[in-house]
Design an enzyme around this catalytic site. Structure first.
Site, mmCIF file in Angstrom:
data_model
loop_
_atom_site.group_PDB
_atom_site.id
_atom_site.type_symbol
_atom_site.label_atom_id
_atom_site.label_comp_id
_atom_site.label_asym_id
_atom_site.label_seq_id
_atom_site.Cartn_x
_atom_site.Cartn_y
_atom_site.Cartn_z
ATOM 1 N N SER A 1 0.834 -1.207 0.000
ATOM 2 C CA SER A 1 0.000 0.000 0.000
ATOM 3 C C SER A 1 0.870 1.260 0.000
ATOM 4 O O SER A 1 1.683 1.440 -0.902
ATOM 5 C CB SER A 1 -0.968 -0.045 1.186
ATOM 6 O OG SER A 1 -1.959 0.932 1.051
ATOM 7 N N ASP B 1 -8.033 -5.560 -6.362
ATOM 8 C CA ASP B 1 -7.879 -4.436 -5.440
ATOM 9 C C ASP B 1 -8.161 -3.138 -6.178
ATOM 10 O O ASP B 1 -7.670 -2.919 -7.281
ATOM 11 C CB ASP B 1 -6.443 -4.431 -4.897
ATOM 12 C CG ASP B 1 -6.125 -3.180 -4.085
ATOM 13 O OD1 ASP B 1 -7.040 -2.673 -3.403
ATOM 14 O OD2 ASP B 1 -4.966 -2.735 -4.124
ATOM 15 N N HIS C 1 -6.221 -6.259 -1.827
ATOM 16 C CA HIS C 1 -5.114 -5.403 -1.392
ATOM 17 C C HIS C 1 -4.110 -6.144 -0.513
ATOM 18 O O HIS C 1 -2.905 -5.934 -0.601
ATOM 19 C CB HIS C 1 -5.698 -4.221 -0.611
ATOM 20 C CG HIS C 1 -4.775 -3.062 -0.422
ATOM 21 N ND1 HIS C 1 -4.279 -2.325 -1.470
ATOM 22 C CD2 HIS C 1 -4.256 -2.502 0.709
ATOM 23 C CE1 HIS C 1 -3.500 -1.358 -1.004
ATOM 24 N NE2 HIS C 1 -3.470 -1.447 0.319
#
Length: 472
Positions: free
Chosen positions: A168, A393, A449
């Site tokens: 991320s 994601d 994710h």
């Protein structure tokens, strides 16, 4: 006999001079059986007043020769202990918030893994002055100082291969930290790996609109209007487009993606807690917010950020959870008084939360992309880089990172193809891979994710091949 005593004594001295005994976790609550590997938890002190909490798990396979892998969760402002307890740590927290179960696909099966809570203010990390405003440059330097401090505390690992990994907003953390580490000959850096990373705001935004349309989120009417107002001669600019009509329709896209109750971290997964779950507070007073990484150019995130900052300034408790996630189990476990004692948590530390509202809302983002850092690493011709993405994601979608990797213009070694892994019964398609010189881009089929959470077997196979420099 005297020789044997001398040898045992020498080994004991070596151990005392190495890993800090006061940080060793002697007993971890929630486990039916304590682990056979050593683990440590404590603080890495950087600059004068910042104390970054770490949790270090030794490899289950020959720790003295296994690589050391640093893991950083993103946010900015989210705790790497979430990666440990819900993704690829040696044990995973259970829904009761009290028990742990061993993870058969833990990354410390083959590596010594250092989980660092960064920056100060995140998780159990803190600063003496309680000032948690920071920025990309300060964080990268403090992370570097933390790595240096770690190897001082654990000198027996200072010559081991070292890898920097994260996910991320780790897409910013990892390469900016690597830029410091590569200049330090005392650290044996071998490469970096970034999962579902924020590598370029422009590419992430532009690709997200395509991702949303081709996954059925945007109807033909809206897509047609986006084409009319945001595109010219086949090229679309959904990022900082000055056309007011384009901005109006992009706000409609934002509403669909961020505010309709879809799980932005896994489009095909349910939204924990039900719908609606975005940018709203629930009965516990928890604020669900996408951490400000989407559609910042439209201004709506800025307005919400100002509102949340105002709540903080009025001493209103703001707990920030990523939307459609449920952090209750990890929060309950880590705030248990016996767990905090086992982890040697300072009384100066705040209660553990998955993400810090204060750190996130005050964070100053300085990098719009990290192309320079990647090119610097690749230009050294000795570091290996893995960029991987779960393909469902929406927070940091695969297409944006694919564009980013392609923009580095490295020589192609292996054209895009499927990659396989063994699920214990037979071989399955893990996703797609394209390899360049010292660089690979991988998609993980059906994952969101948090790749190791959604596809633990595939994630472990990918991680293992990366560390061992084996073909994907």
């Amino acid at each position: 006999m005297a020789f044997l005593f001398s040898l045992v004594f020498s080994l004991g001295v070596l151990h005392i001079q190495g890993a800090p005994e006061s940080d060793e976790i002697k007993y971890l609550p929630g486990l039916e059986k304590q682990p056979s590997f050593r683990q440590y938890s404590g603080y890495l002190n950087v600059v004068e007043d910042k104390h970054l909490h770490y949790w270090f798990v030794e490899s289950q396979t020959n720790p003295s020769s296994s690589p050391v892998v640093l893991w950083l969760n993103g946010g900015p402002g989210c705790s790497s202990l979430d990666g440990l307890l819900t993704e690829h740590g040696p044990f995973l927290v259970q829904p009761d918030g009290a028990s742990l179960k061993y993870n058969p696909f833990a990354w410390n099966m083959i590596a010594n893994v250092l989980y660092l809570e960064s920056p100060a203010g995140v998780g159990f990390s803190y600063s003496d002055d309680k000032n948690y405003k920071t920025n990309d440059t300060e964080v990268s330097m403090n992370n570097y100082l933390a790595v240096k401090e770690f190897f001082k505390l654990f000198p027996e690992y200072s010559k081991n291969d070292f890898y920097i990994t994260g996910e991320s907003y780790g897409g910013i953390y990892v390469p900016t930290l690597a830029e410091h580490v590569m200049e330090d000959d005392a650290i044996n850096l071998k490469g970096i790996a970034v999962g579902n990373g924020m590598s370029s705001y422009e590419m992430n935004y532009n690709s997200l609109v395509y991702f949303a349309y081709y996954h059925g989120l945007l109807g033909s009417r809206l897509w047609g209007e986006l084409q009319e107002y945001c595109c010219s001669k086949g090229n679309c600019n959904f990022f900082e487009n000055r056309d007011q009509n384009c901005s109006i329709h992009l706000m409609e896209v934002e509403k669909i993606i961020d505010n309709s109750g879809l799980n932005i971290y896994n489009l095909y997964a349910p939204c924990a807690g039900g719908v609606p779950g975005q940018i709203l507070s629930d009965s516990r007073g928890v604020i669900f917010y996408d951490l400000g990484n989407h559609f910042r150019q439209l201004g709506s995130k800025h307005l919400l950020r100002q509102k949340l900052l105002a709540m903080n300034s009025l001493s209103v408790s703001v707990r920030l959870d990523p939307p459609c996630t449920n952090s209750t189990a990890a929060t309950t476990y880590l705030n248990n008084i016996y767990v905090k004692q086992a982890l040697h948590i300072s009384p100066e530390a705040q209660d553990w939360q998955i993400c810090s509202a204060e750190v996130n809302l005050k964070y100053v983002r300085l990098y719009k992309d990290v192309q320079d850092q990647y090119l610097k690493l690749l230009g050294a011709l000795k570091y290996r880089i893995l960029v991987y993405n779960g393909d469902v994601d929406m927070a940091c979608n695969f297409l944006g990172d694919q564009w980013f990797v392609e923009s580095l213009q490295q020589k192609v070694q292996v054209n895009r193809r499927t990659w396989l892994y063994n699920n214990g019964q037979n071989q399955q398609v893990g996703g797609f891979v394209k390899e360049f010189t010292n660089l690979a881009f991988i998609t993980v089929k059906g994952s969101g994710h948090m790749v190791p959470t959604d596809r633990p077997i595939a994630a472990f196979a990918m991680f293992s091949r990366f560390l061992k420099n084996e073909p994907y």
